[in-house]
Enzyme design. Structure first.
Site, PDB file in Angstrom:
ATOM      1  N   CYS A   1       5.498   6.646  -2.855  1.00 22.93           N
ATOM      2  CA  CYS A   1       6.508   5.858  -2.471  1.00 22.93           C
ATOM      3  C   CYS A   1       7.871   6.922  -2.749  1.00 22.93           C
ATOM      4  CB  CYS A   1       6.821   4.725  -3.484  1.00 22.93           C
ATOM      5  SG  CYS A   1       5.377   3.656  -3.277  1.00 22.93           S
TER       6      CYS A   1
ATOM      7  N   HIS B   1      14.201   2.496  -4.185  1.00 24.32           N
ATOM      8  CA  HIS B   1      12.643   2.211  -3.371  1.00 24.32           C
ATOM      9  C   HIS B   1      12.596   0.618  -3.720  1.00 24.32           C
ATOM     10  CE1 HIS B   1       8.713   1.856  -2.520  1.00 24.32           C
ATOM     11  NE2 HIS B   1       8.060   1.918  -3.559  1.00 24.32           N
TER      12      HIS B   1
ATOM     13  N   ASN C   1       6.993  -3.872   0.106  1.00 19.84           N
ATOM     14  CA  ASN C   1       6.863  -2.612  -0.286  1.00 19.84           C
ATOM     15  C   ASN C   1       6.284  -1.519   0.845  1.00 19.84           C
ATOM     16  OD1 ASN C   1       6.440  -0.045  -1.431  1.00 19.84           O
ATOM     17  ND2 ASN C   1       5.796  -0.571  -3.291  1.00 19.84           N
TER      18      ASN C   1
HETATM   19  O1  UT7 Z   1       5.591   1.292  -5.148  1.00 18.36           O
HETATM   20  C1  UT7 Z   1       5.850   1.882  -6.503  1.00 18.36           C
HETATM   21  C2  UT7 Z   1       4.747   1.527  -7.501  1.00 18.36           C
HETATM   22  N1  UT7 Z   1       4.677   0.128  -7.345  1.00 18.36           N
HETATM   23  C3  UT7 Z   1       5.316  -0.692  -8.408  1.00 18.36           C
HETATM   24  O2  UT7 Z   1       6.134  -0.330  -9.012  1.00 18.36           O
HETATM   25  C4  UT7 Z   1       4.697  -2.013  -8.609  1.00 18.36           C
HETATM   26  C5  UT7 Z   1       4.824  -2.397  -9.633  1.00 18.36           C
HETATM   27  N2  UT7 Z   1       4.353  -3.524 -10.340  1.00 18.36           N
HETATM   28  C6  UT7 Z   1       4.807  -4.991  -9.921  1.00 18.36           C
HETATM   29  O3  UT7 Z   1       5.585  -4.914  -8.917  1.00 18.36           O
HETATM   30  C7  UT7 Z   1       4.183  -6.095 -10.736  1.00 18.36           C
HETATM   31  O4  UT7 Z   1       3.348  -5.709 -11.726  1.00 18.36           O
HETATM   32  C8  UT7 Z   1       3.333  -7.261  -9.948  1.00 18.36           C
HETATM   33  C9  UT7 Z   1       4.288  -7.880  -8.860  1.00 18.36           C
HETATM   34  C10 UT7 Z   1       2.352  -6.426  -9.019  1.00 18.36           C
HETATM   35  C11 UT7 Z   1       2.635  -7.981 -10.634  1.00 18.36           C
HETATM   36  O5  UT7 Z   1       3.553  -8.611 -11.543  1.00 18.36           O
HETATM   37  P1  UT7 Z   1       3.151  -8.971 -13.140  1.00 18.36           P
HETATM   38  O6  UT7 Z   1       4.520  -9.710 -13.623  1.00 18.36           O
HETATM   39  O7  UT7 Z   1       3.398  -7.422 -13.537  1.00 18.36           O
HETATM   40  O8  UT7 Z   1       2.020  -9.718 -13.335  1.00 18.36           O
HETATM   41  P2  UT7 Z   1       0.903  -9.351 -14.232  1.00 18.36           P
HETATM   42  O9  UT7 Z   1      -0.054  -8.254 -13.422  1.00 18.36           O
HETATM   43  O10 UT7 Z   1       1.117  -9.090 -15.705  1.00 18.36           O
HETATM   44  O11 UT7 Z   1       0.277 -10.705 -14.276  1.00 18.36           O
HETATM   45  C12 UT7 Z   1       0.811 -11.807 -14.992  1.00 18.36           C
HETATM   46  C13 UT7 Z   1      -0.277 -12.769 -14.404  1.00 18.36           C
HETATM   47  C14 UT7 Z   1      -1.600 -12.934 -14.762  1.00 18.36           C
HETATM   48  O12 UT7 Z   1      -1.979 -14.177 -15.438  1.00 18.36           O
HETATM   49  P3  UT7 Z   1      -2.298 -14.464 -17.134  1.00 18.36           P
HETATM   50  O13 UT7 Z   1      -3.166 -13.084 -17.331  1.00 18.36           O
HETATM   51  O14 UT7 Z   1      -0.950 -14.264 -17.609  1.00 18.36           O
HETATM   52  O15 UT7 Z   1      -2.619 -15.632 -17.213  1.00 18.36           O
HETATM   53  C15 UT7 Z   1      -2.327 -12.525 -13.681  1.00 18.36           C
HETATM   54  O16 UT7 Z   1      -3.510 -13.103 -13.554  1.00 18.36           O
HETATM   55  O17 UT7 Z   1       0.080 -13.475 -12.978  1.00 18.36           O
HETATM   56  C16 UT7 Z   1      -1.435 -13.502 -12.708  1.00 18.36           C
HETATM   57  N3  UT7 Z   1      -1.461 -13.056 -11.223  1.00 18.36           N
HETATM   58  C17 UT7 Z   1      -1.063 -13.826 -10.348  1.00 18.36           C
HETATM   59  N4  UT7 Z   1      -0.873 -15.257 -10.201  1.00 18.36           N
HETATM   60  C18 UT7 Z   1      -0.421 -15.819  -8.955  1.00 18.36           C
HETATM   61  C19 UT7 Z   1      -1.861 -11.827 -10.776  1.00 18.36           C
HETATM   62  N5  UT7 Z   1      -1.805 -11.724  -9.463  1.00 18.36           N
HETATM   63  C20 UT7 Z   1      -1.387 -12.837  -9.183  1.00 18.36           C
HETATM   64  C21 UT7 Z   1      -0.947 -13.682  -7.826  1.00 18.36           C
HETATM   65  N6  UT7 Z   1      -0.582 -14.952  -7.943  1.00 18.36           N
HETATM   66  N7  UT7 Z   1      -0.744 -13.008  -6.706  1.00 18.36           N
END
Ligand code: UT7
Length: 324
Positions: free
Chosen positions: A112, A251, A281
């Site tokens: 990115c 970004h 993204n």
């Molecule tokens: O482009 C350059 C590089 N990319 C980035 O910089 C992206 C960086 N990361 C992110 O944008 C975020 O980490 C995400 C948007 C991908 C995810 O958000 P998060 O707040 O980091 O979520 P998480 O992975 O910590 O998951 C939190 C909870 C989990 O449930 P529990 O364990 O708390 O019960 C996941 O299982 O959200 C759950 N979860 C979802 N829930 C609903 C994971 N994916 C989903 C989903 N819908 N699609």
């Protein structure tokens, strides 16, 4: 002598996927996607449309704005993580489609951060005598998205952004830049197969290894730190204070990363370009997409200070300050 932006153009495919679509294919909700990422919808290519097709459309617009013909281009650089194929480079494919003459054309792989890395390369070319360099961030990320992976598939969209850079003696153009990488983070965000390490096989296809793998929240933490660091380094190198910035163009990976970066710089959100809600993204295309929109809406004009910051696979990160 400076490197200035003489023309910019973008391209997005017409088809839109909204969050409701993802509710039908994975266990998620529109509310979760909006609050955790800031995304409402994204544009996606269909059928045989490839990165070079979006790149061609964006390039024609940028060339028209810069008032130059394909025959006048002296170099083409395409930053992409989703080239049409491994080789020839997408820059060479684009050169042919544009009908440009026998010029240097190559791709840059910096995830990115690719667009800003390319800006750095072009700046060096211009300062060593080139003029009329066409460069792009162009991606078809949805072609390498695993739509069974609920933790990442809703994030990505397709787009291309093209820019023509020229040289000028005026007080405008690229003022400073900062580039960094740390390969020890490589496993947190990658596409594991398809290269010389793990060539394509039935097994790699069955295991979905030709698509994006990301440990989202680990990436998130480093991204927040690196975007802030990039911004501050670029500002420091130009001896410019954050409050002098007219527009921050980050970004577009996650609205929470964007807000954290702005907060660290004490830049109010009304001075930040945000379009992640409509495009998701788009990797290397996201900065030119957001910048073009800001210019078209009159949010920035010639003479304004624009700070661009990016973070991506590698990990790579960068900040570039320019006067429009
Ligand atoms: O482009 C350059 C590089 N990319 C980035 O910089 C992206 C960086 N990361 C992110 O944008 C975020 O980490 C995400 C948007 C991908 C995810 O958000 P998060 O707040 O980091 O979520 P998480 O992975 O910590 O998951 C939190 C909870 C989990 O449930 P529990 O364990 O708390 O019960 C996941 O299982 O959200 C759950 N979860 C979802 N829930 C609903 C994971 N994916 C989903 C989903 N819908 N699609």
């Amino acid at each position: 002598m400076k490197t200035y932006l003489a023309g910019i153009g973008t391209s997005v495919p017409p088809k839109i996927l909204d969050n409701a679509y993802f509710e039908t294919i994975i266990d998620t909700s529109d509310e979760w996607i909006r609050t955790r990422s800031g995304i409402r919808e994204r544009h996606v290519v269909e059928g045989t449309t490839a990165t070079s097709d979006l790149a061609l459309d964006a390039s024609r617009k940028a060339l028209a704005q810069a008032n130059i013909e394909p025959k006048d281009i002296e170099a083409i650089i395409v930053a992409t993580a989703t080239p049409d194929m491994y080789f020839p480079s997408t820059a060479c494919v684009l050169q042919n489609k544009l009908g440009a003459r026998n010029i240097m054309s190559f791709d840059i792989a910096a995830g990115c951060t690719g667009f800003l890395y390319a800006v750095g390369v072009v700046d060096t070319f211009i300062k060593s005598g080139y003029d009329n360099v066409l460069m792009l961030g162009a991606e078809c990320l949805t072609k390498i998205t695993d739509y069974t992976d609920r933790s990442s598939c809703f994030l990505f969209g397709d787009a291309a952004g093209a820019v023509v850079f020229k040289k000028t003696e005026e007080d405008r153009g690229i003022l400073s830049s900062y580039f960094a990488s740390d390969g020890s983070y490589g496993d947190l965000l990658n596409m594991p197969a398809g290269g010389s390490l793990r060539p394509a096989s039935h097994e790699t296809v069955d295991q979905h290894l030709h698509t994006i793998r990301m440990l989202g929240n680990e990436v998130f933490k480093v991204a927040v730190r690196a975007m802030g660091e990039s911004a501050l380094k670029a500002l420091e190198r130009a001896n410019v204070a954050p409050e002098q910035v007219d527009l921050l163009v980050p970004h577009q990976a996650n609205i929470r990363i964007i807000e954290a970066t702005a907060k660290r710089l004490h830049i109010p959100m009304d001075k930040v370009a945000v379009n992640i809600d409509r495009y998701g993204n788009t990797s290397a295309a996201s900065i030119p997409l957001a910048l073009d929109e800001a210019i078209q809406k009159g949010r920035v004009k010639q003479g304004d200070l624009v700070l661009m910051v990016a973070f991506g696979a590698g990990f790579t990160w960068s900040g570039v300050l320019m006067r429009l």
